[in-house]
Design a protein around this motif. Sequence first.
Motif, PDB file in Angstrom:
ATOM      1  N   GLY A 112       0.799  -1.215   0.000  1.00  0.00           N
ATOM      2  CA  GLY A 112       0.000   0.000   0.000  1.00  0.00           C
ATOM      3  C   GLY A 112       0.827   1.259   0.000  1.00  0.00           C
ATOM      4  O   GLY A 112       0.370   2.319   0.402  1.00  0.00           O
ATOM      5  N   THR A 113       2.080   1.159  -0.454  1.00  0.00           N
ATOM      6  CA  THR A 113       2.964   2.322  -0.484  1.00  0.00           C
ATOM      7  C   THR A 113       3.881   2.202  -1.688  1.00  0.00           C
ATOM      8  O   THR A 113       4.060   1.112  -2.230  1.00  0.00           O
ATOM      9  CB  THR A 113       3.809   2.413   0.812  1.00  0.00           C
ATOM     10  OG1 THR A 113       4.610   3.589   0.769  1.00  0.00           O
ATOM     11  CG2 THR A 113       4.717   1.212   0.974  1.00  0.00           C
ATOM     12  N   ALA A 114       4.424   3.327  -2.126  1.00  0.00           N
ATOM     13  CA  ALA A 114       5.355   3.286  -3.253  1.00  0.00           C
ATOM     14  C   ALA A 114       6.610   2.523  -2.856  1.00  0.00           C
ATOM     15  O   ALA A 114       6.944   2.413  -1.683  1.00  0.00           O
ATOM     16  CB  ALA A 114       5.714   4.713  -3.672  1.00  0.00           C
ATOM     17  N   LEU A 115       7.308   2.001  -3.854  1.00  0.00           N
ATOM     18  CA  LEU A 115       8.539   1.265  -3.596  1.00  0.00           C
ATOM     19  C   LEU A 115       9.555   2.188  -2.929  1.00  0.00           C
ATOM     20  O   LEU A 115       9.732   3.337  -3.332  1.00  0.00           O
ATOM     21  CB  LEU A 115       9.112   0.732  -4.908  1.00  0.00           C
ATOM     22  CG  LEU A 115      10.290  -0.236  -4.749  1.00  0.00           C
ATOM     23  CD1 LEU A 115       9.786  -1.615  -4.351  1.00  0.00           C
ATOM     24  CD2 LEU A 115      11.096  -0.327  -6.039  1.00  0.00           C
ATOM     25  N   THR A 116      10.211   1.681  -1.895  1.00  0.00           N
ATOM     26  CA  THR A 116      11.190   2.466  -1.153  1.00  0.00           C
ATOM     27  C   THR A 116      12.579   1.835  -1.265  1.00  0.00           C
ATOM     28  O   THR A 116      12.727   0.694  -1.729  1.00  0.00           O
ATOM     29  CB  THR A 116      10.821   2.543   0.340  1.00  0.00           C
ATOM     30  OG1 THR A 116      10.925   1.214   0.907  1.00  0.00           O
ATOM     31  CG2 THR A 116       9.402   3.067   0.530  1.00  0.00           C
ATOM     32  N   ALA A 117      13.579   2.586  -0.809  1.00  0.00           N
ATOM     33  CA  ALA A 117      14.944   2.047  -0.774  1.00  0.00           C
ATOM     34  C   ALA A 117      15.008   0.833   0.146  1.00  0.00           C
ATOM     35  O   ALA A 117      15.785  -0.098  -0.090  1.00  0.00           O
ATOM     36  CB  ALA A 117      15.914   3.129  -0.300  1.00  0.00           C
ATOM     37  N   ALA A 123       6.049   2.776 -11.975  1.00  0.00           N
ATOM     38  CA  ALA A 123       7.137   1.963 -12.529  1.00  0.00           C
ATOM     39  C   ALA A 123       8.366   2.815 -12.810  1.00  0.00           C
ATOM     40  O   ALA A 123       9.500   2.424 -12.515  1.00  0.00           O
ATOM     41  CB  ALA A 123       6.670   1.265 -13.807  1.00  0.00           C
ATOM     42  N   LEU A 124       8.141   4.006 -13.360  1.00  0.00           N
ATOM     43  CA  LEU A 124       9.266   4.891 -13.675  1.00  0.00           C
ATOM     44  C   LEU A 124       9.970   5.372 -12.411  1.00  0.00           C
ATOM     45  O   LEU A 124      11.191   5.579 -12.404  1.00  0.00           O
ATOM     46  CB  LEU A 124       8.764   6.097 -14.483  1.00  0.00           C
ATOM     47  CG  LEU A 124       8.289   5.778 -15.906  1.00  0.00           C
ATOM     48  CD1 LEU A 124       7.706   7.019 -16.567  1.00  0.00           C
ATOM     49  CD2 LEU A 124       9.415   5.207 -16.752  1.00  0.00           C
ATOM     50  N   ARG A 125       9.205   5.550 -11.318  1.00  0.00           N
ATOM     51  CA  ARG A 125       9.830   5.935 -10.048  1.00  0.00           C
ATOM     52  C   ARG A 125      10.628   4.786  -9.453  1.00  0.00           C
ATOM     53  O   ARG A 125      11.629   4.986  -8.771  1.00  0.00           O
ATOM     54  CB  ARG A 125       8.755   6.395  -9.052  1.00  0.00           C
ATOM     55  CG  ARG A 125       8.207   7.784  -9.306  1.00  0.00           C
ATOM     56  CD  ARG A 125       7.420   8.285  -8.107  1.00  0.00           C
ATOM     57  NE  ARG A 125       6.297   7.421  -7.797  1.00  0.00           N
ATOM     58  CZ  ARG A 125       5.063   7.581  -8.272  1.00  0.00           C
ATOM     59  NH1 ARG A 125       4.804   8.592  -9.098  1.00  0.00           N
ATOM     60  NH2 ARG A 125       4.084   6.753  -7.944  1.00  0.00           N
ATOM     61  N   ALA A 126      10.152   3.556  -9.682  1.00  0.00           N
ATOM     62  CA  ALA A 126      10.786   2.379  -9.072  1.00  0.00           C
ATOM     63  C   ALA A 126      12.121   2.029  -9.721  1.00  0.00           C
ATOM     64  O   ALA A 126      13.035   1.538  -9.047  1.00  0.00           O
ATOM     65  CB  ALA A 126       9.844   1.182  -9.149  1.00  0.00           C
ATOM     66  N   VAL A 127      12.248   2.277 -11.025  1.00  0.00           N
ATOM     67  CA  VAL A 127      13.452   1.850 -11.758  1.00  0.00           C
ATOM     68  C   VAL A 127      14.731   2.412 -11.151  1.00  0.00           C
ATOM     69  O   VAL A 127      15.668   1.654 -10.856  1.00  0.00           O
ATOM     70  CB  VAL A 127      13.338   2.212 -13.257  1.00  0.00           C
ATOM     71  CG1 VAL A 127      14.680   2.000 -13.967  1.00  0.00           C
ATOM     72  CG2 VAL A 127      12.255   1.363 -13.925  1.00  0.00           C
ATOM     73  N   PRO A 128      14.849   3.736 -10.921  1.00  0.00           N
ATOM     74  CA  PRO A 128      16.103   4.245 -10.334  1.00  0.00           C
ATOM     75  C   PRO A 128      16.334   3.793  -8.901  1.00  0.00           C
ATOM     76  O   PRO A 128      17.481   3.657  -8.465  1.00  0.00           O
ATOM     77  CB  PRO A 128      15.932   5.774 -10.414  1.00  0.00           C
ATOM     78  CG  PRO A 128      14.470   6.013 -10.545  1.00  0.00           C
ATOM     79  CD  PRO A 128      13.933   4.838 -11.280  1.00  0.00           C
ATOM     80  N   ILE A 129      15.253   3.564  -8.145  1.00  0.00           N
ATOM     81  CA  ILE A 129      15.398   3.082  -6.767  1.00  0.00           C
ATOM     82  C   ILE A 129      16.035   1.696  -6.769  1.00  0.00           C
ATOM     83  O   ILE A 129      16.928   1.397  -5.969  1.00  0.00           O
ATOM     84  CB  ILE A 129      14.027   3.049  -6.053  1.00  0.00           C
ATOM     85  CG1 ILE A 129      13.496   4.474  -5.868  1.00  0.00           C
ATOM     86  CG2 ILE A 129      14.128   2.346  -4.695  1.00  0.00           C
ATOM     87  CD1 ILE A 129      12.072   4.534  -5.343  1.00  0.00           C
ATOM     88  N   LEU A 130      15.593   0.856  -7.684  1.00  0.00           N
ATOM     89  CA  LEU A 130      16.158  -0.483  -7.802  1.00  0.00           C
ATOM     90  C   LEU A 130      17.596  -0.423  -8.318  1.00  0.00           C
ATOM     91  O   LEU A 130      18.473  -1.150  -7.848  1.00  0.00           O
ATOM     92  CB  LEU A 130      15.288  -1.332  -8.734  1.00  0.00           C
ATOM     93  CG  LEU A 130      13.888  -1.663  -8.202  1.00  0.00           C
ATOM     94  CD1 LEU A 130      12.984  -2.156  -9.321  1.00  0.00           C
ATOM     95  CD2 LEU A 130      13.966  -2.701  -7.088  1.00  0.00           C
ATOM     96  N   LYS A 131      17.832   0.464  -9.282  1.00  0.00           N
ATOM     97  CA  LYS A 131      19.176   0.590  -9.861  1.00  0.00           C
ATOM     98  C   LYS A 131      20.197   1.011  -8.808  1.00  0.00           C
ATOM     99  O   LYS A 131      21.346   0.571  -8.825  1.00  0.00           O
ATOM    100  CB  LYS A 131      19.153   1.607 -11.005  1.00  0.00           C
ATOM    101  CG  LYS A 131      20.476   1.728 -11.769  1.00  0.00           C
ATOM    102  CD  LYS A 131      20.348   2.698 -12.932  1.00  0.00           C
ATOM    103  CE  LYS A 131      21.628   2.742 -13.754  1.00  0.00           C
ATOM    104  NZ  LYS A 131      22.783   3.236 -13.003  1.00  0.00           N
TER     105      LYS A 131
END
Length: 591
Positions: free
Chosen positions: A282-287, A314-322
Motif C-alpha cells: 500500500g505504499t510506493a517502492l522504497t529504498a 514503474a518509472l519511479r521504481a526503476v532508479p530506486i532499484l538501480k
Amino acid sequence: MYYSDEVIEEVRSKNDIVDVISTYVRLQKKGSSYFGLCPFHNEKSPSFSVSRSKQMYYCFGCGAGGNVFTFLMEYENYSFVEALKYLADRAGVDLPEQEYSKEAKERADTKAILLEINKLAAQYYYVQLKNEQGAHALAYLKNRELSDDTIRAFGLGYSNKYSNDLYQYLRSKGYQSEMLLKAGLVSMDERQGVYDKFWNRVMFPIMDANSRVIGFGGRVMGDGKPKYLNSPETIIFDKSRNLYGLNRARSTKKPYFLLCEGYMDVISLHQAGFTNAVASLGTALTAGHASLIKRYVQEVYLTYDSDEAGTKAALRAVPILKDVGITARIIRMEPYKDPDEFIKNLGAEAFEERIGKARNGFMFSLEVLEKDYDLHTPEGKTDFMREAARRLTEFDEEIERKNYIEAVAAAYHVGNEDLQKLVARMAIQAGQASPARRPKPVKHQPKGKEDGIVKSQKILLTWLIEDVSIFRQIEPYITPSDFSGDLYRTVAELLYEQYEAGDVNPAKIMNHFTDEEEHREVASLFHTKIRELTTVKEQEKALKETVLRVKNHSIEVATRNLEPTDMKGLQRLMEVKSKMQDIQKLHISVN
C-alpha cells in the motif's frame, strides 16, 4: 538485550556451521571445505564455501560471509538475538532470562505478544470466512477465481460486520486492550470506545520473510471507503521494509522477482505458477524494499498497472532499484489493467510470453517520454533527443553509458557518434563534465584516502586471519592501535589476544558484536576481496605495501593528535617512525 560472550560462544560452538547450512544449501565436500550454490545470489557453478575448521562461510561470487549467526541473519532476515535464540533452541541451550535489560525485555515481550495476537487474529478471520456470515466474502474470492488451496495457502479471511467482534474474541483470550491497540487491530475514541479497525472486509494477512503474521490488509465488501485498508505501522510492522508474498517468493528457483502493486496480483500470479511474485504494501517502492529484494535476487520485473498511475510508479521504481544494483524490466499488461486481469483472460502461457518481451527500464522510460514530443517533426525529434541525451548523462560508468547510447541510437535511427557528442555536450552544460579532454591533476582528497586506508586495514586483517606465519612476521611492527576506528581496532585486539592464547577463531571474534550492522561489517573483515595476485612475489609485494600503508596512516593520525608539550608522546612517535625504516627493509614471506 545483553548476553555474555560465554553464552554466545556456547551457542555458536554447539551449532556446527556445516550442519546448520546443510539444512538450507546442498553442500558437497571438496578438500577441507564444503561447496554449494550460494543462497544469496544466483549462480550455476558452486562458489559458496563452508569451512568446518574455521566455522565460517564465504561466497567467492558475491562476497557474502560470516559465521553461523551471520548466515541466519542474512538468510532468515533474523536479528542477532533472534538468530541466537533459534540456535540455542536447536542445540538445547537454555538462555538466561536475567540477562535482558529491563527496556529490552519489555520490547521483546511486547513484540512476542503482538505476534501471538496477529496469529490468533489471522486464524479468527479465516474461520469467519468459512462461516455463514462470511459467505458473501467467500463468494467474492471464488468469483475472483481463487481456489480453496490458494485461499488456505495465503490465509485469507473475513472480518465481520460487527464493530467489536474481533476485540471481544481477543479479550476473551486474555489480551489487554492496550496490546490490541499496539497491534493496530482496534481503534478507540470517546464516542465509540474500543472498536475493531477492520470490519466487513476480506482480510489478507501480511507475513514477514519468516511467515510470521505482522499485519493485515482488508478489502471492503460493498461501497465503503477506503477500498483497501492496511494495518498501521507497529514495532513488528514496517510497510517500507516488508513485501507481501515474500515469505513464499523467497524460495523461488527463478533468478528474478515479479513486483506487483496489489495483494490480488500476487495471489493470482502464485496460483498461476509464478511463485516469485511480491508486492509493496500500500505504499510506493522504497529504498528499504529495494535492499530487501537485493538479498534474494538481482533482477526485478515490474508488473504495475498499465494505467497512467501504474506507469508513473514503474518509472519511479526503476532508479530506486538501480541504486542498489538491481536490474529492472517492465512488463506491459495491455489491453488489461493488471496481472490479475491478464491471467484470467489470456492465461499463464501468455503472461510468460510477456515476461520474455519485458522492456528494459531505461528504454521504457524513453518510450513514455515520446508521448511529450512530436517525433514526426524535426523540432520535436531534436528536443526529444536532447532530453534522452540528458538522461544518458546520468549513467556513471562509461561502458554502461556507451552501451545505452548505442541502443538509443539504434532505436531512434540517429548516428551513434552524433548522439555521443550530444551526450557529452549535455554533460558539460549540466556541469557533469569538462570540455577539456586531457586529464587534469587530481587534487588531494582526504575522504578518498581514508576510504583507501579502510580497505587496506580490511585486507590486512583478512591476511592475518588466514596465515599464522604472516601474523608472526608482522606482529613486531603492527599493533592493534595502528588500526583506526573502534570496530577495526577491537577486532585486531581480539585477534592478537587469540594468537597469544594459541587459539585463533574468527567465528568466536564475531560473537563479540551483536549489533546487526557491526556483525555484518566484521564478517566482511575476514573475507575482504584481495585482487588476484598470481605469483608469490606479487603477493609479498602487495602485503608489504599494505603494512606500510597502515603504519604510515597510524603515524599521520598520531602526529596530528600530538600536543606540542607532550614530550613523552613525541619520543614514542620518533621510536615508531624509526620502525618504518625496519619495515622498509622487511621481507614478508607468504609461504
